[in-house]
Motif scaffolding. Structure first.
Motif, PDB file in Angstrom:
ATOM      1  N   LEU A 217     -97.244 -37.362   3.616  1.00 24.07           N
ATOM      2  CA  LEU A 217     -97.418 -35.953   3.046  1.00 24.07           C
ATOM      3  C   LEU A 217     -96.704 -35.080   3.701  1.00 24.07           C
ATOM      4  N   ALA A 218     -96.531 -35.073   4.983  1.00 24.06           N
ATOM      5  CA  ALA A 218     -95.742 -34.424   5.793  1.00 24.06           C
ATOM      6  C   ALA A 218     -93.882 -34.244   5.689  1.00 24.06           C
ATOM      7  N   GLY A 219     -93.705 -35.533   5.052  1.00 23.05           N
ATOM      8  CA  GLY A 219     -92.372 -35.789   5.080  1.00 23.05           C
ATOM      9  C   GLY A 219     -91.562 -36.077   6.439  1.00 23.05           C
ATOM     10  N   LEU A 220     -92.483 -36.694   7.145  1.00 17.60           N
ATOM     11  CA  LEU A 220     -92.007 -36.963   8.596  1.00 17.60           C
ATOM     12  C   LEU A 220     -92.150 -38.310   8.820  1.00 17.60           C
ATOM     13  N   PRO A 221     -91.423 -38.974   9.792  1.00 19.77           N
ATOM     14  CA  PRO A 221     -91.806 -39.999  10.500  1.00 19.77           C
ATOM     15  C   PRO A 221     -92.774 -40.138  11.167  1.00 19.77           C
ATOM     16  N   LEU A 222     -93.617 -41.131  11.018  1.00 21.33           N
ATOM     17  CA  LEU A 222     -95.245 -41.001  11.797  1.00 21.33           C
ATOM     18  C   LEU A 222     -95.038 -40.604  13.303  1.00 21.33           C
ATOM     19  N   TYR A 223     -94.114 -41.147  13.984  1.00 23.78           N
ATOM     20  CA  TYR A 223     -94.071 -40.741  15.525  1.00 23.78           C
ATOM     21  C   TYR A 223     -94.034 -39.109  15.595  1.00 23.78           C
ATOM     22  N   ARG A 224     -93.155 -38.597  14.957  1.00 25.72           N
ATOM     23  CA  ARG A 224     -92.986 -36.929  14.773  1.00 25.72           C
ATOM     24  C   ARG A 224     -94.131 -36.226  14.403  1.00 25.72           C
ATOM     25  N   TRP A 225     -94.705 -37.095  13.216  1.00 29.08           N
ATOM     26  CA  TRP A 225     -95.993 -36.318  12.734  1.00 29.08           C
ATOM     27  C   TRP A 225     -97.280 -36.369  13.989  1.00 29.08           C
ATOM     28  N   LEU A 226     -97.416 -37.533  14.678  1.00 26.31           N
ATOM     29  CA  LEU A 226     -98.137 -37.596  15.718  1.00 26.31           C
ATOM     30  C   LEU A 226     -98.062 -36.441  16.721  1.00 26.31           C
ATOM     31  N   VAL A 227     -97.041 -36.395  17.134  1.00 29.69           N
ATOM     32  CA  VAL A 227     -96.669 -35.357  18.289  1.00 29.69           C
ATOM     33  C   VAL A 227     -96.736 -34.025  17.877  1.00 29.69           C
ATOM     34  N   GLN A 228     -96.458 -33.655  16.693  1.00 31.13           N
ATOM     35  CA  GLN A 228     -96.997 -32.368  16.160  1.00 31.13           C
ATOM     36  C   GLN A 228     -98.318 -31.946  15.888  1.00 31.13           C
ATOM     37  N   HIS A 229     -98.959 -33.035  15.255  1.00 35.18           N
ATOM     38  CA  HIS A 229    -100.213 -32.938  14.589  1.00 35.18           C
ATOM     39  C   HIS A 229    -101.254 -32.975  16.270  1.00 35.18           C
TER      40      HIS A 229
ATOM     41  N   CYS B 210     -98.863 -49.533  29.349  1.00 32.10           N
ATOM     42  CA  CYS B 210     -99.502 -50.288  28.072  1.00 32.10           C
ATOM     43  C   CYS B 210     -98.196 -50.585  27.213  1.00 32.10           C
ATOM     44  N   ILE B 211     -98.250 -51.828  26.686  1.00 37.40           N
ATOM     45  CA  ILE B 211     -97.330 -52.314  25.759  1.00 37.40           C
ATOM     46  C   ILE B 211     -98.159 -53.140  24.822  1.00 37.40           C
ATOM     47  N   PRO B 212     -98.476 -52.581  23.725  1.00 39.12           N
ATOM     48  CA  PRO B 212     -99.409 -53.122  22.690  1.00 39.12           C
ATOM     49  C   PRO B 212     -99.040 -54.420  22.134  1.00 39.12           C
ATOM     50  N   HIS B 213     -99.968 -55.292  21.853  1.00 42.03           N
ATOM     51  CA  HIS B 213     -99.766 -56.363  20.982  1.00 42.03           C
ATOM     52  C   HIS B 213     -99.580 -56.085  19.626  1.00 42.03           C
ATOM     53  N   GLY B 214     -98.838 -56.975  18.721  1.00 49.73           N
ATOM     54  CA  GLY B 214     -98.739 -56.795  17.586  1.00 49.73           C
ATOM     55  C   GLY B 214     -97.321 -56.765  16.804  1.00 49.73           C
ATOM     56  N   GLY B 215     -96.294 -56.314  17.486  1.00 50.85           N
ATOM     57  CA  GLY B 215     -95.001 -56.551  16.843  1.00 50.85           C
ATOM     58  C   GLY B 215     -94.547 -55.998  15.833  1.00 50.85           C
ATOM     59  N   HIS B 216     -95.008 -54.945  15.343  1.00 50.31           N
ATOM     60  CA  HIS B 216     -94.603 -54.170  13.946  1.00 50.31           C
ATOM     61  C   HIS B 216     -94.566 -52.679  14.380  1.00 50.31           C
ATOM     62  N   GLN B 217     -94.309 -52.286  12.874  1.00 55.17           N
ATOM     63  CA  GLN B 217     -93.641 -50.804  13.076  1.00 55.17           C
ATOM     64  C   GLN B 217     -94.613 -49.931  13.331  1.00 55.17           C
ATOM     65  N   PHE B 218     -95.976 -50.038  13.018  1.00 50.66           N
ATOM     66  CA  PHE B 218     -96.965 -48.883  13.396  1.00 50.66           C
ATOM     67  C   PHE B 218     -97.059 -48.823  14.829  1.00 50.66           C
ATOM     68  N   SER B 219     -97.145 -50.048  15.543  1.00 54.08           N
ATOM     69  CA  SER B 219     -97.333 -49.761  17.188  1.00 54.08           C
ATOM     70  C   SER B 219     -95.992 -49.423  17.712  1.00 54.08           C
ATOM     71  N   LEU B 220     -95.047 -49.619  17.011  1.00 55.29           N
ATOM     72  CA  LEU B 220     -93.617 -48.982  17.481  1.00 55.29           C
ATOM     73  C   LEU B 220     -93.681 -47.474  17.411  1.00 55.29           C
ATOM     74  N   HIS B 221     -94.081 -46.890  16.438  1.00 56.16           N
ATOM     75  CA  HIS B 221     -94.233 -45.503  16.320  1.00 56.16           C
ATOM     76  C   HIS B 221     -95.320 -44.801  17.330  1.00 56.16           C
ATOM     77  N   ILE B 222     -96.402 -45.790  17.390  1.00 53.92           N
ATOM     78  CA  ILE B 222     -97.348 -45.246  18.535  1.00 53.92           C
ATOM     79  C   ILE B 222     -96.827 -45.180  19.854  1.00 53.92           C
ATOM     80  N   ALA B 223     -95.916 -46.207  20.196  1.00 57.60           N
ATOM     81  CA  ALA B 223     -95.136 -46.371  21.525  1.00 57.60           C
ATOM     82  C   ALA B 223     -94.518 -45.121  21.616  1.00 57.60           C
ATOM     83  N   ALA B 224     -93.737 -44.792  20.853  1.00 57.78           N
ATOM     84  CA  ALA B 224     -92.842 -43.648  20.764  1.00 57.78           C
ATOM     85  C   ALA B 224     -93.552 -42.139  21.108  1.00 57.78           C
ATOM     86  N   ALA B 225     -94.652 -41.907  20.226  1.00 58.28           N
ATOM     87  CA  ALA B 225     -95.067 -40.788  20.191  1.00 58.28           C
ATOM     88  C   ALA B 225     -96.134 -40.733  21.491  1.00 58.28           C
TER      89      ALA B 225
END
Length: 389
Positions: free
Chosen positions: A126-138, A320-335
C-alpha cells in the motif's frame, strides 16, 4: 482507508525425502494465505501474501475456524492505524488471539503468524515500499541494514547419501556465494557424525568457524554433553538445538561445559517461552545465538515484543538469526539490524529461499526495492499465491 474484503487460505506441499535427527519431511506442507484489500492498483486489488515457515505443518483448521473469521467479522475501524492509512498489525493481532487462553501455544501461533506476514506484505505494498523500508519508517527504527548475512542450511540425512555426496552439496553452497554452511547431526551415531563433520570441514579448508551443526532437539543431557566434548575442538560457528527446546536445564548445564557458541529458539513460539529461555537456559549474550522464528511464533508483532525483552536482558539484536530461510525474515533482519538470516538453497520449495535473481556474495545478500516482501520476484511461489484468488 484500506479495508479487507477477503482472506483466501490454502495449503502447499513442501515435502522431500530428507530428514533431520528428529523428523522426516515426506509429508511436510504449509499454510498459505492471501489478504485482499479494496484498494485497486493497475486495475487489480492490492493483496498481501503469507505462509508458515518449514518444520510446522499447515494450520488450516485454526485459520478457517478461528483466526480468519475474527478478522473478517471486525469493523474496519477496529483494524486501522491511527492515520487510517494501513491495517494495524498489532490491532489485528489482538483480534486474532481473542478468547485464546495463555500457554500451550501449539499450532495457533503458526496460524496467527501466517496472517501477520500477509498483513505486513499488504501494508508495504500500500505504501509502495519494500517491507524493510516500510518497517523502519512506520516504527521509527532508524537506518536499516542494506545487506544481510545469510548462511546455507543443508547437510540433511537422505537415503543413500554418502560422504562424497555431502561434500558435493557443500561445494554447491560455496559456489552459490555462501561462506558459512550448516549440517545436521544426531541422526547417526556420534562416530559417524564426526566423520561427516570432518568431511565438510575438508571442503571448508578446515575452518570450523564456517560450519554450524544442528541436532534438532534430539539429545538428552548426557548425549548433548558427549557431542559437545567431541565438537568443541573444531571451533564451530555454533552447536544448535542440542536438546528439547523447553529443557532449559539441559541448555544451562551444557553452556557451563561447552565453551563454543550455542544456538536455539526456533521452536519457542511466544514471548513467555523466549523469556524463560533467557532466564533459565544459561544462554550467553556474548557468544550464543537466538533463532526465534517471527512467523511460527505469532508473527512479527510478537517478535517485536521478544526483541524488547531481549534488550531489557542485555542482548544485542545482532545475536538473533531467525529460523525460516525466506524473504519475510530477510526483511525483518534488515529492518531490525539482526545478526543475519537462514537460507535453504533449493529446499522447501516453493516457499523457501529468496528472489529468483538473488545474488549471494561472501554470505551477504543485498535487499531489493520491490514493494512488499517481494514474493512477485519468486515466480513459482507467486504463481501458487495467485491461484488462491
Amino acid at each position: 482507508m484500506p479495508r479487507i474484503v477477503a482472506i483466501h487460505e490454502g495449503v502447499v506441499p513442501i515435502s522431500s525425502s530428507m530428514s533431520n535427527a528428529f523428523i522426516d519431511f515426506s509429508a511436510m506442507d504449509c499454510s498459505i494465505v492471501a489478504v485482499e484489500s479494496d484498494v485497486i492498483r493497475d486495475g487489480k486489488p492490492v493483496v498481501g501474501y503469507g505462509f508458515n515457515s518449514n518444520g510446522r505443518y499447515s494450520a488450516g483448521e485454526i485459520l478457517r475456524r478461528r483466526v480468519i473469521p475474527r478478522l473478517m467479522h471486525a469493523a474496519t475501524e477496529e483494524l486501522l492505524t491511527t492515520d487510517g492509512a494501513f491495517i494495524d498489525p498489532a490491532k489485528a493481532w489482538i483480534l486474532m488471539t481473542r478468547n485464546e487462553k495463555p500457554g500451550g501455544h501449539g499450532e495457533r501461533s503458526v496460524a496467527v503468524g501466517v496472517v501477520d506476514m500477509a498483513l505486513f506484505d499488504l501494508n508495504a505494498k500500500l505504501a509502495g515500499l519494500p517491507l524493510y523500508r516500510w518497517l523502519v519508517q512506520h516504527y521509527g527504527l532508524g537506518e536499516p541494514d542494506s545487506e544481510v548475512f545469510v548462511y546455507a542450511a543443508g547437510g540433511y540425512y537422505a537415503p543413500g547419501k554418502d560422504l562424497p555426496q555431502l561434500q558435493d552439496e557443500m561445494r554447491g553452497f560455496l559456489a552459490q556465494g555462501y561462506d558459512v554452511v550448516k549440517m545436521k547431526i544426531g541422526g547417526a551415531p556420534l562416530a559417524d557424525d564426526i566423520k561427516r563433520v570432518e568431511a565438510v570441514l575438508e571442503v571448508l579448508g578446515g575452518d570450523g568457524a564456517r560450519l554450524a551443526v544442528d541436532a534438532n532437539g534430539r539429545f538428552d543431557l548426557a548425549t548433548a554433553l558427549e557431542y559437545g566434548r567431541a565438537l568443541e575442538p573444531y571451533g564451530l560457528f555454533w552447536y544448535e538445538e542440542p536438546g528439547d527446546p523447553l529443557d532449559y536445564a539441559l541448555h544451562a548445564t551444557l553452556s557451563e561445559q561447552y565453551s563454543g557458541p550455542l544456538a536455539t529458539g526456533e521452536n519457542l513460539f511466544s514471548l513467555p517461552d523466549a523469556r524463560n529461555l533467557i532466564r533459565y537456559g544459561g544462554m550467553r549474550p556474548d557468544r550464543d545465538y537466538l533463532q526465534f522464528d517471527p512467523v511460527l511464533g505469532y508473527g512479527l508483532v510478537e517478535y517485536f515484543r521478544i526483541q524488547e525483552m531481549l534488550r531489557a536482558h542485555g542482548w544485542s539484536s545482532r545475536r538473533c538469526i531467525p529460523h525460516g530461510g525466506h524473504q519475510f525474515s530477510l526483511h525483518i533482519a534488515a529492518a531490525l539490524r539482526l545478526g543475519g538470516n537462514e537460507s535453504y538453497p533449493g529446499e522447501f520449495q516453493p516457499t523457501g529461499g529468496f528472489a529468483d535473481d538473488a545474488v549471494i556474495e561472501h554470505s551477504r545478500l543485498r535487499l531489493t526495492e520491490s514493494p512488499g516482501i517481494g514474493f512477485e520476484d519468486k515466480a513459482e511461489l507467486y504463481r501458487v499465491f495467485r491461484d488462491l484468488h
